[in-house]
Design an enzyme around this catalytic site. Structure first.
Site, short mmCIF file in Angstrom:
data_model
loop_
_atom_site.label_atom_id
_atom_site.label_comp_id
_atom_site.label_asym_id
_atom_site.label_seq_id
_atom_site.Cartn_x
_atom_site.Cartn_y
_atom_site.Cartn_z
N ASP A 1 0.85 -1.20 0.00
CA ASP A 1 0.00 0.00 0.00
C ASP A 1 0.88 1.24 0.00
O ASP A 1 2.05 1.20 0.42
CB ASP A 1 -0.87 0.04 1.28
N ARG B 1 -1.30 -0.75 -8.42
CA ARG B 1 -2.67 -0.31 -8.12
C ARG B 1 -2.68 1.21 -8.27
O ARG B 1 -1.86 1.89 -7.65
CB ARG B 1 -3.08 -0.69 -6.70
#
Ligand code: FDA
Length: 298
Positions: free
Chosen positions: A125, A176
């Site tokens: 992340d 992402r």
């Protein structure tokens, strides 16, 4: 944003935790791996994949980072044992990034190695801008040894993101792309809604047309449509990308994406340390925060 929305958004930290906790039920699978497994099974039955996040961040003590490694290893074992269609997402500061980057890298390598053994995958992340350089460095280093088992996140609100994509493209990266959730200063981040959207589309197109694997992470129907348009125009098969959404947000959009033949992954957080995660979700959506405030008043 209206004055009332701003009031709601900034008033949320003053709402007692038990009330915020009630709202958390929508966004968080529960406290334990069992809760995450239950949620993943339901998502898999719906046709969606999962990515599981053990809640926790900004760890300041090495022992807590080590505990997080243990939890992620148990999680990977369990995903494999239960034959779930799910990978994992990790915040580097939970593995000690703010204590020592080398230690964080060692911790992350242990987890990626276990994931690679199961032919599974770890998404790193992206946190606030103080972590961007070190997180990209971590990704580059771990990608050298386990290229197929690790990916990273880039945020469309950062001015630097297009340059970061250019730098990463030679790796055939797994990225992402999301708008970005942290409060960043104007010197480094686009602030205007439409500009962030445009940069999201630009980044997605640049990645997909250059051979990267892309997780298109958004609940913004306009961006979902734009993503579908890009993959159609480029004639990409569905193994080259996936849409991604957060647990608790717009299940109807999930069904729309799936019924149009695309792959979809849902981000499933679990654990005791849900407060900072939830605070960000509530700040991002004043309507939900509004309900929490009303519950407190009642
Ligand atoms: P936007 O915020 O405009 O939302 C579009 C619509 O979705 C809203 O109009 C509303 O209907 C609905 N919605 C959005 N948020 C909601 C909420 N909290 N509650 C209810 N409804 C809501 N960010 C980051 O900085 N680093 C990261 O690593 C990640 N990782 C990540 C993974 C995944 C799978 C997703 C989907 C998102 C992230 N994000 C993230 C968060 C991301 O940056 C962004 O903040 C949110 O996705 C919200 O942006 P949208 O593109 O959804 O648009």
């Amino acid at each position: 944003m209206s004055f009332f929305d701003s009031l709601v958004k900034y008033g949320i930290p003053f709402v007692p935790r038990p009330i915020v906790g009630r709202v958390a039920r929508n966004y968080v699978a529960g406290n334990s791996i069992d809760d995450a497994v239950r949620t993943l099974r339901a998502l898999n039955e719906e046709g969606a994949m999962g990515t599981v996040d053990v809640l926790g961040e900004e760890v300041q003590e090495p022992v807590k980072a080590t505990a997080a490694v243990g939890e992620y290893l148990r999680l990977l074992d369990r995903i494999d044992k239960e034959k779930l269609d799910a990978n994992i997402s990790i915040k580097p500061t939970m593995l000690g990034l703010k204590i020592d980057q080398g230690m964080c890298e060692e911790n992350l390598s242990i987890i990626v190695e276990r994931a690679a053994g199961y032919e599974n995958f770890v998404r790193i992340d992206m946190e606030d801008h103080t972590c961007t350089d070190s997180t990209i460095q971590l990704y580059r280093r771990i990608h050298q040894t386990s290229p197929g088992s690790v990916g990273v996140v880039l945020q469309a609100y950062l001015h630097r993101t297009i340059a970061d994509i250019t730098g990463l493209l030679p790796l055939k990266p797994n990225i992402r792309i999301c708008k970005g959730i942290y409060r960043e200063p104007r010197e480094i981040a686009w602030k205007d809604f439409e500009t962030i959207r445009s940069n999201f589309v630009y980044a997605t197109e640049k990645l997909l047309s250059s051979g990267a694997y892309v997780g298109i992470a958004t609940h913004d129907p306009h961006l979902v449509w734009a993503g579908m348009k890009i993959v159609d125009r480029l004639g990409l098969d569905r193994e080259r990308y996936e849409f991604q959404m957060l647990l608790g947000i717009d299940p109807e959009l999930r069904r729309i994406i799936l019924s149009n033949g695309h792959r979809l992954r849902v981000y499933v957080p679990y654990g005791q340390d849900w407060y900072p995660y939830l605070l960000r979700r509530l700040r991002e959506n004043p309507t939900v925060a509004h309900h929490a405030l009303l519950a407190m008043i009642r």
